[in-house]
Design a protein around this motif. Structure first.
Motif, short mmCIF file in Angstrom:
data_model
loop_
_atom_site.label_atom_id
_atom_site.label_comp_id
_atom_site.label_asym_id
_atom_site.label_seq_id
_atom_site.Cartn_x
_atom_site.Cartn_y
_atom_site.Cartn_z
N PHE A 193 0.88 -1.27 0.03
CA PHE A 193 -0.03 -0.04 -0.03
C PHE A 193 1.01 1.34 -0.18
N VAL A 194 0.25 2.26 -0.53
CA VAL A 194 0.74 3.52 -0.30
C VAL A 194 -0.31 4.39 0.55
N GLY A 195 -0.03 5.03 1.55
CA GLY A 195 -0.82 5.72 2.75
C GLY A 195 -0.32 7.06 3.07
N LEU A 196 -1.08 7.57 4.01
CA LEU A 196 -1.07 8.83 4.76
C LEU A 196 -0.09 8.73 5.53
N VAL A 221 5.45 3.42 1.50
CA VAL A 221 5.57 4.75 1.64
C VAL A 221 4.39 5.42 2.12
N ARG A 222 4.69 6.29 3.04
CA ARG A 222 3.50 7.37 3.72
C ARG A 222 3.71 8.62 3.18
N LEU A 223 2.81 9.34 2.85
CA LEU A 223 3.02 10.68 2.40
C LEU A 223 1.83 11.60 3.03
N ILE A 239 -0.79 -0.17 -4.18
CA ILE A 239 -2.13 0.75 -4.26
C ILE A 239 -2.82 1.47 -2.88
N GLY A 240 -3.74 2.12 -2.95
CA GLY A 240 -4.32 3.12 -1.98
C GLY A 240 -5.66 3.23 -1.58
#
Length: 321
Positions: A193-196, A221-223, A239-240
């Motif tokens: 996953f890509v997340g906050l 990664v977290r953004l 995916i997110g």
């Protein structure tokens, strides 16, 4: 017993921050002055109000009782100022708003921009929190307005639908899930996953439901923004899960596709909540926030959010956690 409003506001700030230092800073006074005022309150009452520990302070039973009455007194003063505002040149007001991730990033900036431009003597303290924390803060009287997911327990609160806010899965073009009409979190829980960033209210919400299904999501990664999440997903990093409104705003440029989430918790509304009647300037912010709200499906009960009858409507709706 002679406590002034500054004493009461200081004590609430100390209780809410858990620190005399932080409470003094929020009250715009020196630590020495704040400590002296609190000692004076304790001397007047003849009982300790705070338990002083290495990590901060906790209120004693007497302190909790004082905090309760302080909130009542200060709320009444705010209502008085709001009503007198109509007869003078305007008294400065302050509104405390707690909201979840989507409300903070997608909806409230435009609302607050319009409101603050039209109300130059009102300031707003806006903070992101988890939805259940917002509901608890409203019931405790530590904020004026909350914007949160309707899946939260909303008992004892007056609510109005603020925005429809379903969550959606986003995947890069060509991903094996791209052709699916809908999926559940359980089906995709083993994906990367890509997340906050950690601490995000939305990310905590998603992690909670993943744990309920026996999954711990893996993040590459977290953004800090939905835009960045969409762009990273579009580059094939993972995916997110984001609000549909964010996927629609950033998805095309980022090169991502939306896949519906079939889980019940992903189909949600954001609601605007208050506990009691608000001062006129805070009720005006509620009115601004609800200008573009979906039409209410329930019969409204007038005059719950605002002092002015008919300005806003609300409903009380208990929900399971």
């Amino acid at each position: 017993m002679r406590f002034d409003l500054t004493d009461l506001r200081l004590f609430l700030n100390v209780q809410e921050t858990g620190s005399i230092t932080a409470g003094a800073k929020r009250s715009h006074m020196t630590l020495a002055s704040a400590s002296e005022r609190i000692r004076g309150m304790e001397d007047t009452l003849g009982v300790p109000l705070l338990l002083r520990e290495h990590r901060g302070v906790d209120p004693t039973p007497a302190g909790r009782t004082l905090a309760h009455h302080a909130r009542v007194v200060l709320a009444q003063m705010d209502r008085m100022r709001g009503e007198l505002d109509h007869y003078g040149h305007g008294l400065k007001g302050h509104v405390r708003v707690l909201c979840n991730t989507t409300a903070l990033s997608e909806y409230l900036p435009a609302v607050l921009g319009d409101f603050l431009k039209d109300h130059p003597r009102v300031s707003v303290d806006l903070e992101e929190r988890l939805s259940h924390e917002i509901a608890d803060a409203l019931r405790a009287g530590t904020c004026d307005i909350g914007v949160l997911a309707d899946s939260t327990d909303l008992h004892a609160l007056h609510t109005q639908t603020f925005r429809h806010d379903p969550l959606t899965l986003i995947v890069p073009r060509g991903h094996p899930l791209a052709g699916r009409p809908a999926v559940t979190l359980a089906e995709v829980g083993d994906e990367e996953f890509v997340g906050l960033v950690e601490g995000s209210a939305l990310q905590e919400h998603i992690a909670h439901h993943a744990r309920r299904g026996g999954k711990v999501l893996s993040y590459r990664v977290r953004l800090r923004s939905f835009d960045a999440v969409c762009r990273m997903v579009g580059q094939g990093v993972g995916i997110g899960i984001v609000p549909r409104v964010a996927a629609m705003r950033y998805g095309r440029a980022a090169g991502v596709l939306r896949v519906a989430l079939a889980d019940d918790w992903a189909t949600r509304d954001l609601v605007l909540c208050v506990r009691d009647a608000l001062p006129a300037y805070a009720a005006e912010l509620v009115a601004y926030a609800l200008r573009d709200a979906p039409a209410a499906t329930d019969a409204p009960a007038a005059g719950v959010c605002a002092d002015a009858p008919g300005r806003t409507t609300s409903r009380t709706r208990p929900r399971s956690g």
